[in-house]
Design a protein around this motif. Structure first.
Motif, mmCIF file in Angstrom:
data_model
loop_
_atom_site.group_PDB
_atom_site.id
_atom_site.type_symbol
_atom_site.label_atom_id
_atom_site.label_comp_id
_atom_site.label_asym_id
_atom_site.label_seq_id
_atom_site.Cartn_x
_atom_site.Cartn_y
_atom_site.Cartn_z
ATOM 1 N N GLN A 9 0.845 -1.202 0.000
ATOM 2 C CA GLN A 9 0.000 0.000 0.000
ATOM 3 C C GLN A 9 0.880 1.251 0.000
ATOM 4 O OE1 GLN A 9 -3.411 -0.061 -0.143
ATOM 5 N NE2 GLN A 9 -3.063 -2.239 -0.483
ATOM 6 N N PRO A 10 0.339 2.393 -0.429
ATOM 7 C CA PRO A 10 1.133 3.627 -0.399
ATOM 8 C C PRO A 10 1.431 4.033 1.049
ATOM 9 C CG PRO A 10 -1.027 4.014 -1.414
ATOM 10 C CD PRO A 10 -0.962 2.579 -1.040
ATOM 11 N N GLY A 11 2.674 4.407 1.317
ATOM 12 C CA GLY A 11 3.089 4.823 2.650
ATOM 13 C C GLY A 11 3.031 6.324 2.793
ATOM 14 N N ASP A 12 1.842 6.852 3.126
ATOM 15 C CA ASP A 12 1.681 8.294 3.205
ATOM 16 C C ASP A 12 1.496 8.802 4.636
ATOM 17 O OD1 ASP A 12 -0.753 7.106 3.479
ATOM 18 O OD2 ASP A 12 -1.741 8.215 1.890
ATOM 19 N N CYS A 13 1.786 7.967 5.639
ATOM 20 C CA CYS A 13 1.670 8.365 7.043
ATOM 21 C C CYS A 13 3.046 8.285 7.689
ATOM 22 C CB CYS A 13 0.695 7.454 7.786
ATOM 23 S SG CYS A 13 -0.974 7.522 7.161
ATOM 24 N N PRO A 14 3.725 9.435 7.895
ATOM 25 C CA PRO A 14 5.051 9.396 8.509
ATOM 26 C C PRO A 14 4.952 9.084 10.001
ATOM 27 C CG PRO A 14 4.399 11.654 8.107
ATOM 28 C CD PRO A 14 3.327 10.782 7.519
ATOM 29 N N ALA A 15 5.926 8.334 10.513
ATOM 30 C CA ALA A 15 5.994 7.996 11.933
ATOM 31 C C ALA A 15 7.458 8.032 12.360
ATOM 32 C CB ALA A 15 5.409 6.610 12.164
ATOM 33 N N PRO A 16 7.754 8.565 13.543
ATOM 34 C CA PRO A 16 9.155 8.658 13.972
ATOM 35 C C PRO A 16 9.760 7.282 14.211
ATOM 36 C CG PRO A 16 7.690 9.294 15.753
ATOM 37 C CD PRO A 16 6.827 9.101 14.543
ATOM 38 N N LYS A 17 11.032 7.139 13.828
ATOM 39 C CA LYS A 17 11.723 5.875 14.058
ATOM 40 C C LYS A 17 12.136 5.741 15.519
ATOM 41 C CE LYS A 17 13.393 4.822 9.475
ATOM 42 N NZ LYS A 17 14.528 4.421 8.655
ATOM 43 N N SER A 18 12.442 6.856 16.166
ATOM 44 C CA SER A 18 12.782 6.856 17.593
ATOM 45 C C SER A 18 12.510 8.257 18.145
ATOM 46 C CB SER A 18 14.245 6.470 17.800
ATOM 47 O OG SER A 18 15.096 7.436 17.225
ATOM 48 N N PRO A 19 12.380 8.383 19.493
ATOM 49 C CA PRO A 19 12.116 9.706 20.068
ATOM 50 C C PRO A 19 13.244 10.682 19.721
ATOM 51 C CG PRO A 19 11.788 7.991 21.720
ATOM 52 C CD PRO A 19 12.394 7.338 20.516
ATOM 53 N N ASN A 20 12.863 11.896 19.444
ATOM 54 C CA ASN A 20 13.799 12.996 19.145
ATOM 55 C C ASN A 20 14.670 12.706 17.924
ATOM 56 O OD1 ASN A 20 12.821 14.340 21.438
ATOM 57 N ND2 ASN A 20 14.238 13.204 22.735
ATOM 58 N N SER A 21 14.197 11.923 17.009
ATOM 59 C CA SER A 21 14.950 11.608 15.790
ATOM 60 C C SER A 21 14.203 12.164 14.586
ATOM 61 C CB SER A 21 15.089 10.094 15.639
ATOM 62 O OG SER A 21 15.617 9.787 14.366
ATOM 63 N N VAL A 29 -2.170 3.627 6.153
ATOM 64 C CA VAL A 29 -3.053 3.987 7.257
ATOM 65 C C VAL A 29 -3.203 2.843 8.253
ATOM 66 C CG1 VAL A 29 -5.414 4.657 7.835
ATOM 67 C CG2 VAL A 29 -4.316 5.663 5.853
ATOM 68 N N THR A 30 -3.362 1.631 7.774
ATOM 69 C CA THR A 30 -3.543 0.468 8.652
ATOM 70 C C THR A 30 -2.328 0.248 9.538
ATOM 71 O OG1 THR A 30 -4.933 -0.564 6.974
ATOM 72 C CG2 THR A 30 -4.060 -1.997 8.696
ATOM 73 N N HIS A 31 -1.147 0.248 8.954
ATOM 74 C CA HIS A 31 0.063 -0.004 9.728
ATOM 75 C C HIS A 31 0.463 1.196 10.582
ATOM 76 C CE1 HIS A 31 0.611 -3.282 6.621
ATOM 77 N NE2 HIS A 31 0.502 -3.910 7.791
ATOM 78 N N ALA A 32 0.098 2.405 10.178
ATOM 79 C CA ALA A 32 0.356 3.577 11.018
ATOM 80 C C ALA A 32 -0.450 3.486 12.306
ATOM 81 C CB ALA A 32 0.009 4.859 10.266
ATOM 82 N N GLY A 33 -1.700 3.053 12.201
ATOM 83 C CA GLY A 33 -2.525 2.870 13.396
ATOM 84 C C GLY A 33 -1.965 1.802 14.299
ATOM 85 N N GLU A 34 -1.501 0.716 13.713
ATOM 86 C CA GLU A 34 -0.892 -0.376 14.485
ATOM 87 C C GLU A 34 0.373 0.112 15.195
ATOM 88 O OE1 GLU A 34 1.567 -3.990 12.840
ATOM 89 O OE2 GLU A 34 -0.591 -4.316 12.526
#
Length: 150
Positions: A9-21, A29-34
């Motif tokens: 699926q298209p990866g259009d939801c950014p998520a931090p790899k680690s705090p302060n990074s 969307v599905t995996h971002a929620g997970e």
């Protein structure tokens, strides 16, 4: 594409790899929620730092909140007061009931719970008084809404 292994699926939801990074994962969307269910945004911060980060996030996102005065705080369409809505629920009616339905429900419930019909039944007397009070509230509101003619 989604950074989750095996997802196409298209990866259009950014998520931090680690705090302060500054590095980010990009999920669908599905995996971002997970991912977000298990993420602690305040891990490793003191209480003051966590409160500061929360306040900063709230300031940055305040443009996305809706103004409180645009939302209706209860059931109905805003044409009835809280007392009227309570009175309608006592009579067993919906919030948009017409006054003819109010009269019919009031007469039915008053006849069922009248002290002359149920002598010695204290619960019926209390219900009768509640039905009477509800009708008075709704009748006064209807009188106030109805334009007076000369």
């Amino acid at each position: 594409m989604c950074d989750r292994h095996g997802c196409d699926q298209p990866g259009d939801c950014p998520a931090p790899k680690s705090p302060n990074s500054p590095d980010r994962w990009y999920f669908c969307v599905t995996h971002a929620g997970e991912y977000n269910r298990g993420w602690n945004y305040f891990e490793g911060l003191s209480a003051e730092e966590a409160a500061e980060r929360e306040a900063a996030g709230t300031r940055e996102a305040s443009g996305y909140t809706s103004a409180n005065h645009y939302a209706w705080g209860g059931p109905g369409d805003g044409t009835r007061s809280r007392d009227e809505l309570r009175a309608l629920s006592i009579l067993g009616l919906e919030s948009d009931a017409a006054f003819d339905a109010v009269k019919a429900a009031w007469r039915k419930l008053a006849k069922e719970n009248h002290p002359d019909v149920r002598p010695g039944d204290a619960d019926a007397a209390v219900r009768f008084q509640a039905v009477q009070a509800a009708y008075e509230v709704l009748r006064a509101a209807e009188d106030a809404r109805t334009p007076k003619t000369a």
